[in-house]
Design an enzyme around this catalytic site. Structure first.
Site, mmCIF file in Angstrom:
data_model
loop_
_atom_site.group_PDB
_atom_site.id
_atom_site.type_symbol
_atom_site.label_atom_id
_atom_site.label_comp_id
_atom_site.label_asym_id
_atom_site.label_seq_id
_atom_site.Cartn_x
_atom_site.Cartn_y
_atom_site.Cartn_z
ATOM 1 N N ASN A 7 36.633 6.177 62.259
ATOM 2 C CA ASN A 7 36.820 4.503 62.599
ATOM 3 C C ASN A 7 36.935 4.151 63.957
ATOM 4 O O ASN A 7 38.086 4.373 64.365
ATOM 5 C CB ASN A 7 37.991 4.158 61.539
ATOM 6 C CG ASN A 7 38.358 2.692 61.711
ATOM 7 O OD1 ASN A 7 37.454 1.766 62.320
ATOM 8 N ND2 ASN A 7 39.043 2.314 60.833
ATOM 9 N N LYS A 14 39.859 6.862 65.298
ATOM 10 C CA LYS A 14 40.756 7.190 64.174
ATOM 11 C C LYS A 14 39.725 8.161 63.239
ATOM 12 O O LYS A 14 38.531 7.974 63.224
ATOM 13 C CB LYS A 14 41.243 6.142 63.199
ATOM 14 C CG LYS A 14 42.092 5.231 63.612
ATOM 15 C CD LYS A 14 43.106 4.524 62.681
ATOM 16 C CE LYS A 14 43.546 3.184 63.128
ATOM 17 N NZ LYS A 14 43.458 1.863 62.352
ATOM 18 N N HIS A 180 37.086 -6.291 54.250
ATOM 19 C CA HIS A 180 38.162 -5.329 53.620
ATOM 20 C C HIS A 180 37.078 -4.810 52.144
ATOM 21 O O HIS A 180 37.716 -4.475 51.442
ATOM 22 C CB HIS A 180 39.177 -6.105 52.928
ATOM 23 C CG HIS A 180 40.222 -6.514 54.034
ATOM 24 N ND1 HIS A 180 40.818 -7.649 53.915
ATOM 25 C CD2 HIS A 180 40.701 -5.726 55.134
ATOM 26 C CE1 HIS A 180 41.870 -7.802 54.810
ATOM 27 N NE2 HIS A 180 41.574 -6.452 55.615
ATOM 28 N N HIS A 208 44.337 -7.642 48.260
ATOM 29 C CA HIS A 208 44.501 -6.993 49.681
ATOM 30 C C HIS A 208 45.450 -7.559 50.375
ATOM 31 O O HIS A 208 44.696 -8.390 51.254
ATOM 32 C CB HIS A 208 43.366 -6.494 50.083
ATOM 33 C CG HIS A 208 43.279 -5.480 51.376
ATOM 34 N ND1 HIS A 208 42.958 -4.512 51.450
ATOM 35 C CD2 HIS A 208 43.917 -5.994 52.647
ATOM 36 C CE1 HIS A 208 42.961 -3.760 52.447
ATOM 37 N NE2 HIS A 208 43.504 -4.848 53.319
ATOM 38 N N GLY A 210 47.918 -7.460 53.712
ATOM 39 C CA GLY A 210 48.638 -6.591 54.695
ATOM 40 C C GLY A 210 48.824 -7.416 55.630
ATOM 41 O O GLY A 210 49.156 -8.776 55.590
ATOM 42 N N ASN A 211 48.551 -7.040 56.994
ATOM 43 C CA ASN A 211 48.569 -7.931 58.155
ATOM 44 C C ASN A 211 47.494 -8.636 58.167
ATOM 45 O O ASN A 211 47.581 -9.947 58.271
ATOM 46 C CB ASN A 211 48.554 -7.113 59.614
ATOM 47 C CG ASN A 211 48.748 -7.897 60.602
ATOM 48 O OD1 ASN A 211 49.568 -8.924 60.617
ATOM 49 N ND2 ASN A 211 48.142 -7.509 61.570
ATOM 50 N N GLY A 212 46.389 -8.198 57.942
ATOM 51 C CA GLY A 212 45.154 -9.001 57.375
ATOM 52 C C GLY A 212 45.215 -9.219 55.698
ATOM 53 O O GLY A 212 45.718 -8.152 55.299
ATOM 54 N N ARG A 241 46.982 -15.099 61.208
ATOM 55 C CA ARG A 241 46.003 -15.831 61.057
ATOM 56 C C ARG A 241 46.202 -17.060 60.141
ATOM 57 O O ARG A 241 47.024 -16.629 59.051
ATOM 58 C CB ARG A 241 44.600 -15.158 60.219
ATOM 59 C CG ARG A 241 43.946 -14.181 61.429
ATOM 60 C CD ARG A 241 42.746 -13.741 60.650
ATOM 61 N NE ARG A 241 42.138 -12.627 61.453
ATOM 62 C CZ ARG A 241 41.982 -11.372 60.989
ATOM 63 N NH1 ARG A 241 42.641 -11.075 59.754
ATOM 64 N NH2 ARG A 241 41.728 -10.390 61.737
ATOM 65 N N PHE A 284 56.091 -8.732 57.696
ATOM 66 C CA PHE A 284 56.974 -9.181 56.553
ATOM 67 C C PHE A 284 58.065 -8.801 56.454
ATOM 68 O O PHE A 284 58.925 -9.708 55.967
ATOM 69 C CB PHE A 284 56.052 -8.945 55.376
ATOM 70 C CG PHE A 284 54.885 -9.808 54.984
ATOM 71 C CD1 PHE A 284 53.651 -9.576 55.688
ATOM 72 C CD2 PHE A 284 54.906 -10.923 53.963
ATOM 73 C CE1 PHE A 284 52.481 -10.491 55.624
ATOM 74 C CE2 PHE A 284 53.890 -11.454 53.794
ATOM 75 C CZ PHE A 284 52.614 -11.429 54.619
ATOM 76 N N GLY A 331 49.450 -2.997 53.063
ATOM 77 C CA GLY A 331 50.872 -2.807 53.303
ATOM 78 C C GLY A 331 52.004 -3.640 52.581
ATOM 79 O O GLY A 331 52.904 -3.153 51.970
ATOM 80 N N ASN A 335 53.986 -2.152 49.030
ATOM 81 C CA ASN A 335 55.218 -1.913 49.336
ATOM 82 C C ASN A 335 56.313 -3.068 49.050
ATOM 83 O O ASN A 335 57.534 -2.750 48.916
ATOM 84 C CB ASN A 335 55.484 -1.565 50.741
ATOM 85 C CG ASN A 335 54.766 -0.122 51.142
ATOM 86 O OD1 ASN A 335 54.871 0.867 50.563
ATOM 87 N ND2 ASN A 335 53.770 -0.557 52.020
ATOM 88 N N GLU A 385 40.715 3.622 52.137
ATOM 89 C CA GLU A 385 39.342 3.127 52.601
ATOM 90 C C GLU A 385 38.649 4.320 53.302
ATOM 91 O O GLU A 385 37.737 4.679 53.298
ATOM 92 C CB GLU A 385 39.699 2.064 53.850
ATOM 93 C CG GLU A 385 39.625 0.678 53.217
ATOM 94 C CD GLU A 385 40.565 -0.311 53.994
ATOM 95 O OE1 GLU A 385 41.687 0.139 54.524
ATOM 96 O OE2 GLU A 385 39.995 -1.106 54.515
HETATM 97 P P1 ADP Z 1 46.656 -4.024 58.451
HETATM 98 O O1 ADP Z 1 46.162 -5.246 58.015
HETATM 99 O O2 ADP Z 1 46.944 -4.170 59.945
HETATM 100 O O3 ADP Z 1 45.848 -2.561 57.887
HETATM 101 P P2 ADP Z 1 48.791 -3.107 56.789
HETATM 102 O O4 ADP Z 1 48.125 -3.012 55.418
HETATM 103 O O5 ADP Z 1 49.450 -1.876 57.271
HETATM 104 O O6 ADP Z 1 48.143 -3.954 57.771
HETATM 105 O O7 ADP Z 1 50.179 -4.209 56.499
HETATM 106 C C1 ADP Z 1 51.084 -4.370 57.252
HETATM 107 C C2 ADP Z 1 52.026 -5.261 56.731
HETATM 108 O O8 ADP Z 1 52.663 -4.709 55.742
HETATM 109 C C3 ADP Z 1 53.169 -5.656 57.512
HETATM 110 O O9 ADP Z 1 53.476 -6.994 57.894
HETATM 111 C C4 ADP Z 1 54.212 -5.141 57.171
HETATM 112 O O10 ADP Z 1 55.400 -5.927 57.188
HETATM 113 C C5 ADP Z 1 54.045 -4.753 55.765
HETATM 114 N N1 ADP Z 1 54.942 -3.580 55.186
HETATM 115 C C6 ADP Z 1 54.782 -2.286 55.268
HETATM 116 N N2 ADP Z 1 55.546 -1.956 54.679
HETATM 117 C C7 ADP Z 1 56.259 -2.675 54.028
HETATM 118 C C8 ADP Z 1 57.556 -2.487 53.209
HETATM 119 N N3 ADP Z 1 58.023 -1.152 53.083
HETATM 120 N N4 ADP Z 1 58.082 -3.753 52.728
HETATM 121 C C9 ADP Z 1 57.589 -4.688 53.196
HETATM 122 N N5 ADP Z 1 56.408 -4.928 53.741
HETATM 123 C C10 ADP Z 1 55.861 -3.850 54.289
#
Ligand code: ADP
Length: 398
Positions: A7, A14, A180, A208, A210-212, A241, A284, A331, A335, A385
């Site tokens: 990647n 990566k 994604h 899905h 996460g950050n995105g 975003r 988050f 993310g 979690n 992925e």
């Molecule tokens: P990306 O889109 O960069 O791949 P990720 O899927 O890694 O992002 O998600 C990152 C987000 O997940 C961050 O905002 C982070 O706060 C959140 N996150 C990760 N672990 C936890 C957790 N244990 N509890 C709450 N939020 C989490």
């Protein structure tokens, strides 16, 4: 059979090496600051200590060679010869309308990835650089391109067309593409298995987040709608975003602040979302902490985020005339149990009930979080992925 997954970003690379017999990771790692001072390779072999090599990586060719040297290194390596690698799977962000699945890379594929660079100017050129560097280092093996957009190519035109002059679609390919895709494909397949559904009679929604973030509607195993668009800016509220917004806001802010369209778009991509709304962070965990401490803006940001996800789930249930299973991934989805709870409280009308203990229990592990009598199964499914890229690569080279 061993498959290397790559990647590539503009200054990073990566990698993960899979043994496909049991789908295990033999080693993974990351090259950072390629072409910049201070480049380093972090290598994590399974069952051995990680190591970091700080050495100049002027370009991706040097980085790929360092990765291969590390994989066969007598101390940190996991294979004895590079020839053990059967094929390389490359993540490619944008495949335009041309690719509905993964493909073995040839000259035409390289040309097509290059042609799609307009849609993903930060990613496609970097992905191509990675492919070319690997082809140079491993000329004898097959290279496979796995596109983030491919899974969404089954969307019907009513879902992917924007209601703007048709010419822009004809001339420039302006439409919803979605991203994604590898994650949505992996997680929706797993959701069908975990919920015990018949694939050809299944309605799954993947969140899905996460950050995105993006949601997708997967009918009978095929994507019929997704929340990201021509670019990843559309849809959910994300870390930085804005997601969906009245396009008129762009002009209004531009006029008020004396900015041009590019500057406003930069704000919508990098300074908005959770960060912009909370004024605290794009993460988050930080925003949740602030909300617990009584910060009202943080609380608004979290609830607005949950509400947006819930609205997408509702619209996808409508699009598919029902839903059998909802899967949370990435993310936050994997979690953040309180956020899942916040989102699911909107789902009463779907006959969904959540088992609070189960929801608390599954963090980063797969499991069902709805009660036994819930009308729809709600699940946590960690995305993978890289494994999906390795699986697709294996399928094409076998
Ligand atoms: P990306 O889109 O960069 O791949 P990720 O899927 O890694 O992002 O998600 C990152 C987000 O997940 C961050 O905002 C982070 O706060 C959140 N996150 C990760 N672990 C936890 C957790 N244990 N509890 C709450 N939020 C989490």
């Amino acid at each position: 059979m061993k498959i290397l997954v790559i990647n590539c970003g503009s200054s990073s690379l990566k990698y993960q090496l899979f043994d496909m017999e049991h789908e295990t990771v033999l080693a993974k790692g990351l090259c950072e600051r390629i072409g910049i001072d201070g480049s380093a390779l972090t290598h994590k072999p399974a069952g051995k200590d990680s190591c970091v090599v700080e050495k100049a990586m002027p370009d991706h060719k040097v980085a790929v060679q360092m990765v291969l040297d590390m994989l066969v290194d007598p101390v940190h390596g996991v294979i004895s010869d590079v020839s053990e690698i059967t094929a390389v799977g490359h993540r490619v962000v944008h495949g335009g309308q041309k690719y509905v699945g993964s493909v073995v890379v040839d000259e035409n594929v390289i040309k097509a990835i290059d042609e799609c660079a307009d849609f993903a100017p930060l990613h496609n050129p970097a992905n191509l650089t990675g492919i070319e560097a690997c082809q140079h280092a491993m000329p004898g093996v097959k290279h496979v391109a796995v596109f983030d957009t491919a899974f969404h190519q089954t969307m019907p035109d009513k879902a992917f067309m924007y209601a703007i002059p048709y010419d822009y679609y004809d001339k420039y390919g302006v439409r919803k593409y979605g991203f994604h895709g590898t994650s949505h494909a992996f997680v929706s397949k797993k959701a069908i298995e975990m919920a015990g559904l018949d694939k050809d009679n299944s309605k799954v929604i993947v969140c899905h987040i996460g950050n995105g973030g993006s949601c997708s509607a997967v009918l009978n195993g095929k994507c019929v709608d997704t929340s990201m668009g021509l670019t990843p800016l559309e849809g959910l509220i994300m870390g930085t975003r804005s997601g969906d917004i009245d396009a008129g806001v762009v002009q209004y802010i531009a006029n008020k602040e004396g900015k041009d369209v590019n500057e406003v778009l930069n704000i919508l991509n990098k300074k908005s979302g959770l960060l912009g709304l909370s004024g605290i962070s794009s993460d988050f965990r930080d925003v949740t902490k602030a909300s617990k401490e009584g910060n009202n803006q943080a609380e608004i940001a979290l609830e607005a985020f949950a509400y947006r996800v819930a609205k997408y789930v509702g619209s996808y249930a409508a699009a598919m005339n029902g839903v059998d299973a909802i899967a949370f991934t990435a993310g936050v989805g994997e979690n953040d149990a309180p956020m899942r709870q916040r989102i699911c409280k909107y789902f009463g009308y779907l006959g969904i009930t959540i088992d609070a203990d189960a929801n608390d229990k599954f963090r980063g592990t797969e499991g069902v979080i709805s009660t036994a009598d819930s009308k729809v199964k709600v699940m946590v499914i960690p995305t993978n992925e890289e494994l999906k890229i390795a699986q697709e690569t294996l399928e094409l080279v076998q």
